[in-house]
Design an enzyme around this catalytic site. Sequence first.
Site, PDB file in Angstrom:
ATOM      1  N   ALA A  84       0.822  -1.211   0.000  1.00 32.78           N
ATOM      2  CA  ALA A  84       0.000   0.000   0.000  1.00 32.78           C
ATOM      3  C   ALA A  84       0.858   1.263   0.000  1.00 32.78           C
ATOM      4  CB  ALA A  84      -0.911  -0.006   1.221  1.00 32.78           C
ATOM      5  N   ILE A 116     -14.334 -11.923  -6.360  1.00 33.52           N
ATOM      6  CA  ILE A 116     -14.028 -11.686  -7.785  1.00 33.52           C
ATOM      7  C   ILE A 116     -13.897 -10.183  -8.042  1.00 33.52           C
ATOM      8  CG2 ILE A 116     -14.858 -11.974 -10.147  1.00 33.52           C
ATOM      9  CD1 ILE A 116     -16.482 -14.355  -9.247  1.00 33.52           C
ATOM     10  N   ASP A 123     -30.695 -10.696  -3.641  1.00 37.29           N
ATOM     11  CA  ASP A 123     -29.270 -10.395  -3.465  1.00 37.29           C
ATOM     12  C   ASP A 123     -28.565 -10.351  -4.829  1.00 37.29           C
ATOM     13  OD1 ASP A 123     -26.740 -10.314  -1.669  1.00 37.29           O
ATOM     14  OD2 ASP A 123     -26.360 -11.967  -3.053  1.00 37.29           O
ATOM     15  N   LYS A 171     -26.805  -7.031  -6.885  1.00 41.17           N
ATOM     16  CA  LYS A 171     -25.494  -7.025  -7.547  1.00 41.17           C
ATOM     17  C   LYS A 171     -25.634  -6.676  -9.021  1.00 41.17           C
ATOM     18  CE  LYS A 171     -23.929 -10.469  -4.229  1.00 41.17           C
ATOM     19  NZ  LYS A 171     -23.942 -11.877  -3.890  1.00 41.17           N
ATOM     20  N   GLY A 184     -18.230 -15.783   1.736  1.00 41.98           N
ATOM     21  CA  GLY A 184     -17.360 -16.340   2.768  1.00 41.98           C
ATOM     22  C   GLY A 184     -16.371 -15.288   3.258  1.00 41.98           C
TER      23      GLY A 184
HETATM   24  P1  NAP Z   1     -22.944 -10.652   9.575  1.00 41.32           P
HETATM   25  O1  NAP Z   1     -22.076 -11.813   9.804  1.00 41.32           O
HETATM   26  O2  NAP Z   1     -24.387 -10.755   9.871  1.00 41.32           O
HETATM   27  O3  NAP Z   1     -22.330  -9.418  10.396  1.00 41.32           O
HETATM   28  C1  NAP Z   1     -22.966  -8.201  10.483  1.00 41.32           C
HETATM   29  C2  NAP Z   1     -22.257  -7.366  11.539  1.00 41.32           C
HETATM   30  O4  NAP Z   1     -22.867  -6.081  11.582  1.00 41.32           O
HETATM   31  C3  NAP Z   1     -22.360  -7.968  12.939  1.00 41.32           C
HETATM   32  O5  NAP Z   1     -21.135  -7.840  13.594  1.00 41.32           O
HETATM   33  C4  NAP Z   1     -23.411  -7.100  13.627  1.00 41.32           C
HETATM   34  O6  NAP Z   1     -23.205  -6.937  15.017  1.00 41.32           O
HETATM   35  C5  NAP Z   1     -23.189  -5.780  12.943  1.00 41.32           C
HETATM   36  N1  NAP Z   1     -24.405  -4.971  12.952  1.00 41.32           N
HETATM   37  C6  NAP Z   1     -25.604  -5.307  12.428  1.00 41.32           C
HETATM   38  N2  NAP Z   1     -26.493  -4.325  12.702  1.00 41.32           N
HETATM   39  C7  NAP Z   1     -25.813  -3.382  13.413  1.00 41.32           C
HETATM   40  C8  NAP Z   1     -26.192  -2.156  14.018  1.00 41.32           C
HETATM   41  N3  NAP Z   1     -27.438  -1.730  13.960  1.00 41.32           N
HETATM   42  N4  NAP Z   1     -25.232  -1.449  14.666  1.00 41.32           N
HETATM   43  C9  NAP Z   1     -23.975  -1.912  14.751  1.00 41.32           C
HETATM   44  N5  NAP Z   1     -23.566  -3.070  14.198  1.00 41.32           N
HETATM   45  C10 NAP Z   1     -24.477  -3.793  13.544  1.00 41.32           C
HETATM   46  O7  NAP Z   1     -22.841 -10.125   8.072  1.00 41.32           O
HETATM   47  P2  NAP Z   1     -21.676 -10.395   7.025  1.00 41.32           P
HETATM   48  O8  NAP Z   1     -21.920 -11.695   6.370  1.00 41.32           O
HETATM   49  O9  NAP Z   1     -20.364 -10.133   7.629  1.00 41.32           O
HETATM   50  O10 NAP Z   1     -22.029  -9.280   5.921  1.00 41.32           O
HETATM   51  C11 NAP Z   1     -21.678  -7.938   6.107  1.00 41.32           C
HETATM   52  C12 NAP Z   1     -21.916  -7.205   4.792  1.00 41.32           C
HETATM   53  O11 NAP Z   1     -21.118  -7.796   3.771  1.00 41.32           O
HETATM   54  C13 NAP Z   1     -23.356  -7.271   4.274  1.00 41.32           C
HETATM   55  O12 NAP Z   1     -23.653  -6.089   3.578  1.00 41.32           O
HETATM   56  C14 NAP Z   1     -23.314  -8.438   3.306  1.00 41.32           C
HETATM   57  O13 NAP Z   1     -24.307  -8.364   2.313  1.00 41.32           O
HETATM   58  C15 NAP Z   1     -21.959  -8.226   2.703  1.00 41.32           C
HETATM   59  N6  NAP Z   1     -21.333  -9.408   2.105  1.00 41.32           N
HETATM   60  C16 NAP Z   1     -21.271 -10.557   2.813  1.00 41.32           C
HETATM   61  C17 NAP Z   1     -20.634 -11.658   2.234  1.00 41.32           C
HETATM   62  C18 NAP Z   1     -20.519 -12.969   2.953  1.00 41.32           C
HETATM   63  O14 NAP Z   1     -20.044 -13.930   2.347  1.00 41.32           O
HETATM   64  N7  NAP Z   1     -20.927 -13.070   4.207  1.00 41.32           N
HETATM   65  C19 NAP Z   1     -20.094 -11.546   0.959  1.00 41.32           C
HETATM   66  C20 NAP Z   1     -20.178 -10.336   0.273  1.00 41.32           C
HETATM   67  C21 NAP Z   1     -20.798  -9.262   0.864  1.00 41.32           C
HETATM   68  P3  NAP Z   1     -23.294  -8.167  16.059  1.00 41.32           P
HETATM   69  O15 NAP Z   1     -22.227  -9.128  15.646  1.00 41.32           O
HETATM   70  O16 NAP Z   1     -23.001  -7.538  17.376  1.00 41.32           O
HETATM   71  O17 NAP Z   1     -24.667  -8.716  15.941  1.00 41.32           O
HETATM   72  N1  HSE Z   2     -25.189 -13.971   0.509  1.00 36.88           N
HETATM   73  C1  HSE Z   2     -24.299 -13.642  -0.554  1.00 36.88           C
HETATM   74  C2  HSE Z   2     -24.117 -14.850  -1.439  1.00 36.88           C
HETATM   75  C3  HSE Z   2     -22.988 -13.193   0.011  1.00 36.88           C
HETATM   76  O1  HSE Z   2     -24.461 -15.959  -1.033  1.00 36.88           O
HETATM   77  O2  HSE Z   2     -23.642 -14.690  -2.559  1.00 36.88           O
HETATM   78  C4  HSE Z   2     -22.056 -12.673  -1.047  1.00 36.88           C
HETATM   79  O3  HSE Z   2     -22.507 -11.477  -1.578  1.00 36.88           O
END
Ligand code: NAP
Ligand code: HSE
Length: 436
Positions: free
Chosen positions: A34, A138, A203, A207, A304
């Site tokens: 970076a 990706i 979802d 995208k 993931g």
């Molecule tokens: P997750 O495991 O459900 O984690 C969400 C986090 O946000 C948790 O730590 C939660 O707190 C916190 N949170 C939720 N509401 C909140 C609030 N009101 N104030 C403060 N903190 C709050 O979700 P994730 O899978 O990591 O996904 C996060 C983002 O990445 C989402 O937009 C999702 O669409 C995107 N994404 C996810 C993936 C994937 O593979 N999981 C892939 C691409 C994109 P607590 O832990 O205390 O409940």
């Molecule tokens: N829930 C989403 C999926 C996470 O399964 O593709 C990645 O955006």
Amino acid sequence: MTNTLRLGIAGLGTVGTGLLDIVTKHSASLAVRAGTPIEVTEVTARDRDKDRGVDLSGLTWAASPEAMATSENVDVFVELMGGDGEPAKSSVEAALRAGKHVVTANKALLAMHGNELARLAEENEVALNFEAAVAGGIPIVKTIRESATANQISRVYGIMNGTCNFIMTKMRNEARDFADVLAEAQALGYAEADPTFDIGGFDAAHKLAILTSLAFGREIDFSAIYVEGIEHIALDDIKAADNLGFKIKLLGVAVETEDGIEQRVHPTLVPKGSNIAEVEGVFNAVGLEGDSVGELILEGAGAGAGPTASAVMADIIDIARGNVVHPLGLPVSMLKPYKRARMRAHEGGYYIALELFDRPGEVAAVAQHMANQNISLASIMQHTSDTVEKGAKRETAPFILITHDTMESDVRTALDEIENGGHLASKPRVIRIERF
Ligand code: NAP
Ligand code: HSE
């Protein structure tokens, strides 16, 4: 900005803890790549006492995402909470207004408010980066926005939801139950907090809305997308498709037509042996067709902790290197309004599963209704459903029709007539076919 790039991470779930892991594990090499040290200074989530399996000692716990967004100890606000409402929206807005760069993985937020947020980033001359929002690990956002920018793009398509691809792969290969595989996808951290966003196709549609804007220079318009999920796909359909030389994938497709841009997300039969058919499990693949580059396909893990955090980190490194671009590829003021092509005008092949009453003349009647709409049938097959025990007498017969390319409105009319004619014992199941 101090010499060190200071991150505030809002959201410590699958992706947030994945990001902390990368920053901790690779801090020395990240600083070299970076050009400046990268350090997490603040974190926040809902529950301060939850054991997240990561070391949070030495980090300031911000009172709220909004407070962190304007903290003087944060240069980059990393939004990993999710959702198109609060606190994601207001904290991202606050960070941009405060002149902080923003990195997010939140496709729902961008699909619903991306135009306004991109404008806000431009006004404040900061980055709004969202590589992880589309297809996990990706680098498709950067590819369209920067690497393929010389091209006139005519089609963008792909498998954009890892959870759905994981479910359909496991159902097909292991004959497992839908609910059982969905539970596994949730346990692995692939699914959204509300998994109906995954299986309902929303979802993938979030995208696709983002990719359409980047690829065609249009404003984001999520409401214009035709969306069908995988809830109604039966194991019988997966097996029948297999016998006919296809696999079923949840595809997102945006294609330029004479009437406008067709944007659609739906289960799709794709020919076995095509690149897209071979993308299995949690993997995603996104393809584009450009006038200079031709066909380009990128494949990788679509969900993931590791793959998603890898994309988040790439966005952060871009900021550290001073690479700040228009979030949607063009200045928002130069994006054209989205012009929608109606789904009824879509042309393609169709897989149609019908449960006909087992009486003489029923198949002929169905064929006649199809012919009335000028629909040409490529094949018609009596399908032995697993849902009936061998040898048991049944009063209905399952048939699968495959059409040649035809207009969606003609298919809908023919099926309405077949239903109204009393030929069907249950609703027809229709799956579109995409050729590659
Ligand atoms: P997750 O495991 O459900 O984690 C969400 C986090 O946000 C948790 O730590 C939660 O707190 C916190 N949170 C939720 N509401 C909140 C609030 N009101 N104030 C403060 N903190 C709050 O979700 P994730 O899978 O990591 O996904 C996060 C983002 O990445 C989402 O937009 C999702 O669409 C995107 N994404 C996810 C993936 C994937 O593979 N999981 C892939 C691409 C994109 P607590 O832990 O205390 O409940
Ligand atoms: N829930 C989403 C999926 C996470 O399964 O593709 C990645 O955006």
